[in-house]
Structures are given as C-alpha cells and as structure tokens.
Design a protein around this motif. Structure first.
Motif, PDB file in Angstrom:
ATOM      1  N   SER A   1       0.814  -1.226   0.000  1.00 64.49           N
ATOM      2  CA  SER A   1       0.000   0.000   0.000  1.00 64.49           C
ATOM      3  C   SER A   1       0.842   1.269   0.000  1.00 64.49           C
ATOM      4  CB  SER A   1      -0.971   0.018   1.199  1.00 64.49           C
ATOM      5  OG  SER A   1      -1.781  -1.133   1.209  1.00 64.49           O
ATOM      6  N   TRP A   2       2.142   1.162  -0.336  1.00 64.30           N
ATOM      7  CA  TRP A   2       2.973   2.365  -0.439  1.00 64.30           C
ATOM      8  C   TRP A   2       2.476   3.199  -1.609  1.00 64.30           C
ATOM      9  CZ3 TRP A   2       8.437  -0.297   0.113  1.00 64.30           C
ATOM     10  CH2 TRP A   2       8.578  -0.752   1.428  1.00 64.30           C
ATOM     11  N   GLY A   3       2.247   4.450  -1.371  1.00 67.08           N
ATOM     12  CA  GLY A   3       1.669   5.333  -2.381  1.00 67.08           C
ATOM     13  C   GLY A   3       0.174   5.173  -2.512  1.00 67.08           C
ATOM     14  N   LEU A   4      -0.393   4.229  -1.761  1.00 67.39           N
ATOM     15  CA  LEU A   4      -1.837   3.948  -1.791  1.00 67.39           C
ATOM     16  C   LEU A   4      -2.327   3.799  -0.349  1.00 67.39           C
ATOM     17  CD1 LEU A   4      -1.441   1.087  -4.405  1.00 67.39           C
ATOM     18  CD2 LEU A   4      -2.343   3.358  -4.937  1.00 67.39           C
ATOM     19  N   PRO A   5      -2.147   4.830   0.474  1.00 64.57           N
ATOM     20  CA  PRO A   5      -2.321   4.668   1.924  1.00 64.57           C
ATOM     21  C   PRO A   5      -3.747   4.328   2.354  1.00 64.57           C
ATOM     22  CG  PRO A   5      -2.084   6.985   1.335  1.00 64.57           C
ATOM     23  CD  PRO A   5      -1.742   6.200   0.113  1.00 64.57           C
ATOM     24  N   ASN A   6      -4.731   4.648   1.512  1.00 68.86           N
ATOM     25  CA  ASN A   6      -6.117   4.394   1.887  1.00 68.86           C
ATOM     26  C   ASN A   6      -6.787   3.372   0.976  1.00 68.86           C
ATOM     27  OD1 ASN A   6      -6.009   6.445   3.952  1.00 68.86           O
ATOM     28  ND2 ASN A   6      -6.143   7.963   2.306  1.00 68.86           N
ATOM     29  N   ILE A   7      -5.991   2.511   0.367  1.00 70.06           N
ATOM     30  CA  ILE A   7      -6.534   1.565  -0.623  1.00 70.06           C
ATOM     31  C   ILE A   7      -7.561   0.611  -0.030  1.00 70.06           C
ATOM     32  CG2 ILE A   7      -4.710  -0.145  -0.307  1.00 70.06           C
ATOM     33  CD1 ILE A   7      -4.858  -0.667  -3.324  1.00 70.06           C
ATOM     34  N   PHE A   8      -7.518   0.381   1.264  1.00 71.33           N
ATOM     35  CA  PHE A   8      -8.457  -0.549   1.872  1.00 71.33           C
ATOM     36  C   PHE A   8      -9.903  -0.124   1.617  1.00 71.33           C
ATOM     37  CE2 PHE A   8     -10.713  -2.388   5.630  1.00 71.33           C
ATOM     38  CZ  PHE A   8     -10.518  -3.726   5.310  1.00 71.33           C
ATOM     39  N   THR A   9     -10.147   1.187   1.612  1.00 68.57           N
ATOM     40  CA  THR A   9     -11.517   1.678   1.429  1.00 68.57           C
ATOM     41  C   THR A   9     -11.670   2.667   0.278  1.00 68.57           C
ATOM     42  OG1 THR A   9     -11.098   3.452   3.047  1.00 68.57           O
ATOM     43  CG2 THR A   9     -12.077   1.390   3.879  1.00 68.57           C
ATOM     44  N   ASP A  10     -10.569   3.256  -0.200  1.00 71.81           N
ATOM     45  CA  ASP A  10     -10.637   4.346  -1.177  1.00 71.81           C
ATOM     46  C   ASP A  10     -10.835   3.811  -2.597  1.00 71.81           C
ATOM     47  OD1 ASP A  10      -9.799   6.411  -3.084  1.00 71.81           O
ATOM     48  OD2 ASP A  10      -9.104   7.533  -1.339  1.00 71.81           O
ATOM     49  N   LYS A  11     -11.975   4.096  -3.179  1.00 69.66           N
ATOM     50  CA  LYS A  11     -12.299   3.587  -4.518  1.00 69.66           C
ATOM     51  C   LYS A  11     -11.370   4.165  -5.584  1.00 69.66           C
ATOM     52  CE  LYS A  11     -15.799   1.038  -3.303  1.00 69.66           C
ATOM     53  NZ  LYS A  11     -15.703  -0.450  -3.358  1.00 69.66           N
ATOM     54  N   GLN A  12     -10.914   5.405  -5.416  1.00 67.54           N
ATOM     55  CA  GLN A  12     -10.029   6.018  -6.400  1.00 67.54           C
ATOM     56  C   GLN A  12      -8.676   5.315  -6.428  1.00 67.54           C
ATOM     57  OE1 GLN A  12      -9.438  10.212  -5.773  1.00 67.54           O
ATOM     58  NE2 GLN A  12      -8.339  10.511  -7.711  1.00 67.54           N
ATOM     59  N   GLN A  13      -8.129   5.039  -5.266  1.00 67.18           N
ATOM     60  CA  GLN A  13      -6.850   4.329  -5.213  1.00 67.18           C
ATOM     61  C   GLN A  13      -7.001   2.890  -5.707  1.00 67.18           C
ATOM     62  OE1 GLN A  13      -4.880   4.863  -1.411  1.00 67.18           O
ATOM     63  NE2 GLN A  13      -5.390   7.039  -1.354  1.00 67.18           N
ATOM     64  N   GLN A  14      -8.112   2.266  -5.388  1.00 65.89           N
ATOM     65  CA  GLN A  14      -8.375   0.927  -5.907  1.00 65.89           C
ATOM     66  C   GLN A  14      -8.451   0.941  -7.432  1.00 65.89           C
ATOM     67  OE1 GLN A  14     -11.980  -0.267  -3.922  1.00 65.89           O
ATOM     68  NE2 GLN A  14     -10.993  -0.537  -1.924  1.00 65.89           N
TER      69      GLN A  14
END
Length: 588
Positions: free
Chosen positions: A410-423
């Motif tokens: 999740s480096w560079g994607l700190p909120n990927i667990f819930t963030d639809k944009q990062q996903q």
C-alpha cells in the motif's frame, strides 16, 4: 580521485539487444553541485567549468564515485567530451542512458537535446544533428532530484537521515551512458514472445526510418550454434509481426525449454539489408518458457513450481544501487542458487539489465517490482504510470522475469483498503500491464489489501512456526478477510474477494543477529544455533500449509542499517550456505 576501489563498468549495457557499433561513455566526468539552481540561468551548459571529478555511473553519494558525500543535493551537473570514430561519422548518433535519477536534461555542443523524467527506465536521444564529425564534442548533463514522495523512489529516503528500512538516496546517473551508431534505417526494437504450447515464437519488429521495397529483414534462430530457423521478409510498414515454429529434428527433444534446472536459450540475429547491403545487425536471445496459473498453483512450462525466493534489494557497500561489476552480480546470483533458492523478488528496484541477463543465463526466477511512490495524487499517478509502461516494454524479453509487481504494501496507496479512487488506480495498472504482457502474472499490492491480482501474496514476520500454522490453518478466515493475516492488515481491500488464486508468503523471516546497532524484524538472535532453529521452524511451517505455493525470505544481504541478510554487506555468509540449502530442501 579518492575512490576506495577503482570500479569501472565497461560491459555492453544491454546484452538482450547487442550491436557492435557502440562507445562506452562511463569513466571520469567533471561534476558540480548546483544547490541554488543557477546553472541553467547562467548557461553552465556553455561553459562547464566544473572542478570535481566523478566516476560515472556511480552517484556522488557512493565511495566508488570518488566523492562519497551523502548529503542531499537537488541539482547536479556532469560534463565530458567525446569523439565520434571516423568509421561511424556517416551514421546517426544515439545517446543512451540506462538509468538516471530523476529528471535528466542534456546539451550537446551547447544545443539543448531534451529531457527524461524517471529514475529507473532507460532512455535515449538522437544527437546526430548536434555532433561535429570527428571533432571533440561537448556533452553536458543536468539531473534534478528531490525528496518528493510523488516520484517513484523505492527505498531511497526522503529525509536527511536513514530510517527504518529506507536508505541513502541515489541522485543522478547510476547506470551506463553510451553511444550507439546507426544507419538511417535500423531495427529499433523487437518484442519476442514464446508460445510453448504451439512450439513457436513471435517477433514484433519496430523499424526506424522509411521502409522501401529494396529493404529486407532477415531473422536467424540458432541453438548452441545450430541453425533452427531462418526467414526473411520485406517490411511493408514501420511495425511487423512474424511467427515461426521451432520444432526441429536436430535435437531428440524437438524443442528446448527454459527453466531453473535447464536455462536453455535460443540465440537470434536480426539483419536489415538495403539492396543486399547490410545496414543493421542485432543479436539477441529468448527462452521458451510459459508462466500460467491453474487450480490455485503457479505453473512453469505447464508444471507446478514451488517458488523459494529471496528478497533482493541489490545494494553494494561502495556503489549502493549500481552493481560494481559483472562479477559482483554473478556472485549474488550464484550464492542465491547455492543456498537452494530458485528465484529473487527484486525489491523496490528495477535492476541493471546485465543482472537480468545473468539470471536468464543461470536460470534464476525474477519478480520485477516497481519503485514506489509514497503519496497518492494525480501527479503521482502520472509519474508512476509513464515510467512503469517504459519498464514493462524494456524488460519484456527477459525469460527470467516471471512476475510483475507494480505495488507493494500500500505504499503510495495509503487508503486503498476503502478508497475507490486508489483501488481504481491499481486496477488500471493491472490492465495496462496485461495490455502489453498478457502472459505473466501481475501482483497488485504485494503483501496485503489486494484488489485484482493474479497471485495473492502475504507478508508476515511471525517468529513462531506453531503460531503461523494456527493463524493460517483456516484458509477461509485468512482469505475471506475475516481476520488480519498478520494481526494488522487484511488480505483484500474492501469490495474484493478471493477467487482461487495461488497464495505465496512473499515476505517473512528477516532474522538479524544481535549487533547493537542495526535492526531486523522481531527479536534478534544471539547464535547460529538460535538462527537456524527459528529459520527452520518458520520455513517448515510455511511449507506445511497446503494452499501456500511458495515463500520469499527477507533477505539476501545486509543493507546499510538493516542487518537481516543471509550474507553480510561484503557478501560473506553469516551461516553456511549448505545449511540454508538444507532448510530449503527439507520436505515437510
């Protein structure tokens, strides 16, 4: 210069695509810091009166460069002269950089040539119109770097001091610089795709210059000196696709596959002729191998393969990210194999192409992992995507690369667990990678919080084998996102679920000996006996879980303040290599 050892990189930098007409520009250059960023305004490229020597391709932070200063400087300048050999004066002159970190600007004889952003991918400039025949030519390079976390930086620190497992930054030219001399028409690139099931290989040619009726391209495939196939064609456009089968009666095996046990390579020569006269010749190679996934397992050449990998960060004491020599790269590869590992996960580094060449030759599997950003923004997406696309295309032909790893932990994607944009960003990179290379698995977010991913990889530095077995014994709890797999992180981001993919523990171990200064993962051990007990216990625990298809131990060598390598920084083993091999070879 005051170099600890006079390191020199004189080898041809791109053995996967070799030409004879080239000139190495490594060696002593003039160098200057430009902390106030006044060089361009004051036209340093016209009068580069730099007083410091630097040994290229080693960065100023390294001892091998002759400077060895680790304070961060955001703007650095290089200067050297070169002459075109008389026999090459009628040809086009291409200036190539294998890697320079991060924004590189180039002037030749006071003319601005261009720039390239990205610290890991190769790039080139056509400088034909700027050079002056056999006269002395002036080459000036400015490189701009920063502490920015929106540029891919991997394990390079973004503070003034090292911390945790982040290390001294790499600024400027860090791989070979060279000239290549080409005719007006040439073979710019050939993408090579083996098809093991069809016993065939496909070539996608890209040509430079206008193709005409009197142009012919010849391709000759050999194996250990024996001609397997020859064919020629008249290129009708700037790109062409050709396929040929490789079945032959010259061998009792009919076809030679590539694997760690038998890393067979086919040699291939590409020739372009105009009116029968040779205008370009390139030698290359390829391996007939297939990577696929079936029934929760990774297959190599249609057979399950249990991957025993080492996390390899590719650092050396005096040269940091730049390998000091072919011999140094070979030493790491051969010791990895001697310890019973069949591959490496190149962690947060796009490795020197000569390292990949030796992996191709020696049969060492490679997971190729992108250097991470550490913030998420539109600019970070743009920086990452452009460079990743270049890397996939440049390293595509290496048979040793069996997996692409664009994201880690999740480096560079700190909120990927819930963030639809990062996903969505990770999904876009997955499909972009597949659009260039549909044949290799892609791991999206190695370690945890996967979105779409061909392999599910989990990081766990648990020290107790029994605790590991208890945690992973219930597959549905781990892969159903009912519990965090390592007490902290879940296997999948929200909205994603397990679909039967292979599972690999792609980081574990990290066992360090007590030294009072450095660090490793968890409790440090006091003796070889303690190390081997813990190493065997946790490794056998991983092997005992039926649905786990392999592992990656952290790590090959100590790196700066991190002391959890199986080898010391100078590559001296901490434990007998045969003892590590015995653990890898143990059948549970």
């Amino acid at each position: 210069m005051n170099t600890k050892t006079n390191y020199q990189r004189t080898e041809y930098p791109r053995p996967q695509y070799y030409r004879e007409s080239w000139q190495n520009l490594n060696g002593i250059w003039k160098f200057a810091f430009d902390d106030q960023n006044e060089g361009e305004k004051n036209h340093w490229y016209q009068n580069p009166n730099f007083s410091t020597d630097i040994q290229v391709p080693f960065t100023y932070e390294t001892e091998a460069s002759g400077i060895g200063e680790q304070t961060f400087h955001p703007y650095v300048w290089y200067h050297r002269s070169f002459q075109i050999p008389e026999k090459e004066t009628e040809k086009q002159v291409i200036l190539r950089f294998q890697a320079s970190d991060y924004l590189t600007k180039v002037w030749v004889n006071d003319s601005y040539i261009g720039s390239h952003a990205g610290g890991n991918s190769a790039f080139s400039f056509d400088i034909t119109n700027a050079v002056e025949g056999t006269e002395i030519n002036k080459l000036v390079v400015k490189v701009e770097d920063s502490h920015s976390c929106i540029q891919p930086r991997g394990k390079q620190r973004w503070t003034d001091e090292n911390f945790s497992c982040w290390y001294v930054q790499t600024t400027g030219i860090w791989q070979t610089v060279w000239l290549e001399f080409l005719q007006e028409k040439s073979i710019e690139n050939v993408k090579i795709t083996p098809d093991l099931d069809a016993n065939s290989v496909a070539f996608d040619y890209k040509f430079k210059g206008k193709m005409e009726e009197n142009d012919i391209v010849e391709t000759t495939i050999t194996f250990k000196g024996k001609i397997i196939r020859q064919f020629s064609f008249a290129p009708e456009r700037s790109t062409m696709h050709m396929e040929t089968d490789l079945l032959t009666d010259l061998s009792e095996w009919k076809i030679h596959t590539w694997s760690p046990e038998n890393p067979n390579l086919y040699e291939v020569t590409f020739r372009m002729k105009t009116d029968g006269k040779l205008t370009d010749e390139v030698t290359s190679y390829f391996g007939m191998r297939k990577i696929s996934i079936k029934d929760g397992q990774v297959l190599l050449n249609n057979r399950p393969i249990y991957q025993k990998l080492l996390l390899d960060q590719g650092y050396w004491p005096d040269t940091m990210l730049t390998p000091p020599s072919d011999e140094a790269m070979l030493e790491d590869i051969e010791k990895t194999i001697e310890m019973g590992f069949n591959g490496v996960r190149k962690h947060q580094k796009l490795e020197d192409e000569r390292f990949l060449y030796w992996c191709d030759k020696k049969g060492l599997l490679v997971w190729s992992e992108m250097a991470a950003t550490y913030e998420f923004s539109d600019t970070a997406v743009d920086n990452f995507t452009k460079e990743w696309l270049e890397i996939i295309q440049q390293h595509y032909n290496h048979p040793s690369i069996i997996t692409w790893v664009p994201f880690n932990e999740s480096w560079g994607l700190p909120n990927i667990f819930t963030d639809k944009q990062q996903q969505a960003f990770t999904e876009s990179i997955y499909y972009l990678t597949k659009s260039i290379d549909p044949n290799r698995p892609v791991i999206v977010n190695d370690g945890w919080e996967h979105t779409i991913s061909d392999i599910i990889t989990l990081h766990d530095y648990e020290e107790s084998g029994s605790a590991f077995i208890k945690r992973y014994g219930d597959k549905d709890r781990i892969l159903g996102n009912k519990i965090p797999h390592d007490k902290k992180k879940y296997a999948f981001a929200q909205g994603y679920e397990y679909n039967g993919q292979p599972v690999i523990i792609s980081e574990y171990g990290g066992i360090a000996f007590q030294d009072g200064k450095g660090w490793g993962y968890g409790n440090q051990v006091a003796s070889e006996e303690d190390f081997l007990h813990r190493y065997l216990d946790i490794t056998n625990a991983i092997k005992s879980i039926p649905y786990i298809n392999g592992y990656c131990y952290t790590q090959t060598t100590d790196v700066q303040q991190e002391v959890n390598g199986l080898l010391k920084k100078d590559r001296i083993p901490k434990i007998g290599l045969n003892k590590i091999k015995a653990v890898n070879d143990t059948i549970v």
